[in-house]
Motif scaffolding. Structure first.
Motif, PDB file in Angstrom:
ATOM      1  N   UNK A  23       0.862  -1.190   0.000  1.00 61.52           N
ATOM      2  CA  UNK A  23       0.000   0.000   0.000  1.00 61.52           C
ATOM      3  C   UNK A  23       0.895   1.236   0.000  1.00 61.52           C
ATOM      4  N   UNK A  24       0.447   2.287  -0.658  1.00 62.24           N
ATOM      5  CA  UNK A  24       1.231   3.505  -0.679  1.00 62.24           C
ATOM      6  C   UNK A  24       0.518   4.629  -1.379  1.00 62.24           C
ATOM      7  N   UNK A  25       0.962   5.855  -1.100  1.00 69.01           N
ATOM      8  CA  UNK A  25       0.380   7.011  -1.785  1.00 69.01           C
ATOM      9  C   UNK A  25       1.500   7.902  -2.279  1.00 69.01           C
ATOM     10  N   UNK A  26       1.230   8.570  -3.386  1.00 70.89           N
ATOM     11  CA  UNK A  26       2.220   9.447  -4.001  1.00 70.89           C
ATOM     12  C   UNK A  26       1.742   9.832  -5.383  1.00 70.89           C
ATOM     13  N   UNK A  27       2.396   9.251  -6.415  1.00 72.22           N
ATOM     14  CA  UNK A  27       2.015   9.497  -7.798  1.00 72.22           C
ATOM     15  C   UNK A  27       1.748   8.167  -8.487  1.00 72.22           C
ATOM     16  N   UNK A  28       0.648   8.094  -9.239  1.00 71.41           N
ATOM     17  CA  UNK A  28       0.299   6.904 -10.005  1.00 71.41           C
ATOM     18  C   UNK A  28      -0.071   7.327 -11.422  1.00 71.41           C
ATOM     19  N   UNK A  29      -0.143   6.351 -12.320  1.00 73.21           N
ATOM     20  CA  UNK A  29      -0.601   6.592 -13.687  1.00 73.21           C
ATOM     21  C   UNK A  29      -2.008   6.032 -13.837  1.00 73.21           C
ATOM     22  N   UNK A  54       2.537   1.825 -12.236  1.00 71.07           N
ATOM     23  CA  UNK A  54       3.537   2.837 -11.897  1.00 71.07           C
ATOM     24  C   UNK A  54       3.198   3.496 -10.565  1.00 71.07           C
ATOM     25  N   UNK A  55       4.221   3.644  -9.726  1.00 71.25           N
ATOM     26  CA  UNK A  55       4.014   4.276  -8.421  1.00 71.25           C
ATOM     27  C   UNK A  55       5.307   4.944  -7.970  1.00 71.25           C
ATOM     28  N   UNK A  56       5.159   6.155  -7.419  1.00 68.44           N
ATOM     29  CA  UNK A  56       6.280   6.863  -6.804  1.00 68.44           C
ATOM     30  C   UNK A  56       5.774   7.539  -5.547  1.00 68.44           C
ATOM     31  N   UNK A  57       6.369   7.217  -4.413  1.00 65.81           N
ATOM     32  CA  UNK A  57       5.932   7.825  -3.160  1.00 65.81           C
ATOM     33  C   UNK A  57       6.245   6.941  -1.970  1.00 65.81           C
ATOM     34  N   UNK A  58       5.606   7.249  -0.844  1.00 70.28           N
ATOM     35  CA  UNK A  58       5.803   6.470   0.369  1.00 70.28           C
ATOM     36  C   UNK A  58       4.927   5.235   0.369  1.00 70.28           C
ATOM     37  N   UNK A  59       5.453   4.143   0.907  1.00 77.69           N
ATOM     38  CA  UNK A  59       4.694   2.896   0.863  1.00 77.69           C
ATOM     39  C   UNK A  59       5.028   2.016   2.050  1.00 77.69           C
ATOM     40  N   UNK A 108      -0.657  11.146 -11.539  1.00 81.78           N
ATOM     41  CA  UNK A 108      -1.661  11.813 -10.712  1.00 81.78           C
ATOM     42  C   UNK A 108      -1.377  11.560  -9.236  1.00 81.78           C
ATOM     43  N   UNK A 109      -1.834  12.469  -8.403  1.00 82.15           N
ATOM     44  CA  UNK A 109      -1.776  12.238  -6.962  1.00 82.15           C
ATOM     45  C   UNK A 109      -2.715  11.096  -6.632  1.00 82.15           C
ATOM     46  N   UNK A 110      -2.198  10.071  -5.964  1.00 82.97           N
ATOM     47  CA  UNK A 110      -3.038   8.915  -5.673  1.00 82.97           C
ATOM     48  C   UNK A 110      -2.268   7.815  -4.985  1.00 82.97           C
ATOM     49  N   UNK A 111      -2.832   6.627  -5.022  1.00 83.77           N
ATOM     50  CA  UNK A 111      -2.186   5.515  -4.344  1.00 83.77           C
ATOM     51  C   UNK A 111      -2.707   4.175  -4.809  1.00 83.77           C
ATOM     52  N   UNK A 148      -2.645  -1.307   9.173  1.00 86.04           N
ATOM     53  CA  UNK A 148      -1.771  -0.142   9.233  1.00 86.04           C
ATOM     54  C   UNK A 148      -2.502   1.118   8.834  1.00 86.04           C
ATOM     55  N   UNK A 149      -1.939   2.249   9.169  1.00 79.97           N
ATOM     56  CA  UNK A 149      -2.487   3.546   8.794  1.00 79.97           C
ATOM     57  C   UNK A 149      -1.383   4.387   8.172  1.00 79.97           C
ATOM     58  N   UNK A 150      -1.768   5.308   7.310  1.00 80.60           N
ATOM     59  CA  UNK A 150      -0.800   6.215   6.697  1.00 80.60           C
ATOM     60  C   UNK A 150      -1.489   7.519   6.361  1.00 80.60           C
TER      61      UNK A 150
END
Length: 245
Positions: A90-96, A101-106, A205-208, A144-146
């Motif tokens: 699980x994670x949030x940041x940038x997705x397509x 594709x994912x970039x961010x904290x996870x 996009x901003x997302x997760x 977990x929480x984020x």
């Protein structure tokens, strides 16, 4: 006399046809109700015990004291076949819009294979906490929480795009056990940014993401998150989207 017998036979045939039609309609309605109930409580037929089965619970059960604080919640019932080893991500940041594709904290965790088939419940919920959005996820015995800082907490609910691997309106799905399962992808369509990903321009996009991945494809999943194409990649390795919200 023979005319009376013929008439009686015709009446019986008509009555039988009417009864059969009514029974057919009743069975159809009963099946519809069963299908609706299965969607609501997450029941699903297991036709092949060696495949992973998923179904979305249409009306997740949330305690009243929790429901008052939760903005959105999704629940998925998962059937995992014997000896199925997987990793939770699980994670949030940038997705397509498409792909993994994912970039961010996870965060991630792995589950040990069970010699027996098991049923697990995946829950994802969001609530506002001050000026931020907090995501909660639970699967089996872990949770977990984020903090999701990429969304505007004032209007995130209206702007979300939600992609799901399974939808209550379309019923259960089953997958080969060697399939990456993006249960949820969430993003804000108004947050588009162009990035160079693996040498190619990609709109992000901003997302997760919330993903279940078989351990055998962990390395390939890492490549797909970076926007790279693994050697010998087959699109069937990744479950397609069942529905958008």
């Amino acid at each position: 006399m023979k005319y009376v017998i013929r008439l009686f036979a015709i009446v019986l045939l008509l009555a039988g046809g009417i009864a059969l039609a009514r029974l057919s309609m009743a069975n159809h309605e009963l099946q519809r109700q069963i299908t609706q109930l299965e969607a609501e409580v997450g029941r699903m037929p297991i036709e092949d015990s060696e495949r992973v089965h998923l179904v979305e619970i249409e009306s997740p059960e949330v305690p009243p004291e929790v429901a008052a604080r939760v903005e959105r919640v999704w629940q998925f019932r998962c059937y995992l076949p014997p000896d199925y080893g997987m990793m939770r991500f699980s994670g949030d940041g940038r997705v397509a819009e498409e792909g993994l594709y994912f970039q961010g904290g996870s965060s991630s965790g792995s589950g040990s294979p069970s010699p027996e088939a098991i049923h697990q419940l995946m829950t994802v919920s969001f609530q506002k906490k001050g000026d931020r959005l907090e995501a909660f996820h639970a699967f089996g015995g872990s949770s977990g929480t984020s903090s999701w800082g990429s969304f505007d907490v004032d209007d995130f609910d209206d702007s979300w795009v939600v992609q799901k691997a399974v939808s209550s309106s379309r019923g259960p799905r089953s997958f080969d056990h060697e399939t990456i399962l993006p249960l949820l992808k969430i993003y804000d369509p108004d947050s588009a940014e162009e990035k160079q990903v693996a040498g190619q321009p990609v709109t992000t996009y901003a997302g997760g993401l919330f993903v279940l991945c078989p351990k055998s494809l962990n390395a390939e999943f890492d490549q797909l998150k970076r926007g790279e194409t693994p050697a010998g990649f087959d699109p069937s390795w990744v479950a397609g989207v069942a529905a958008d919200e």
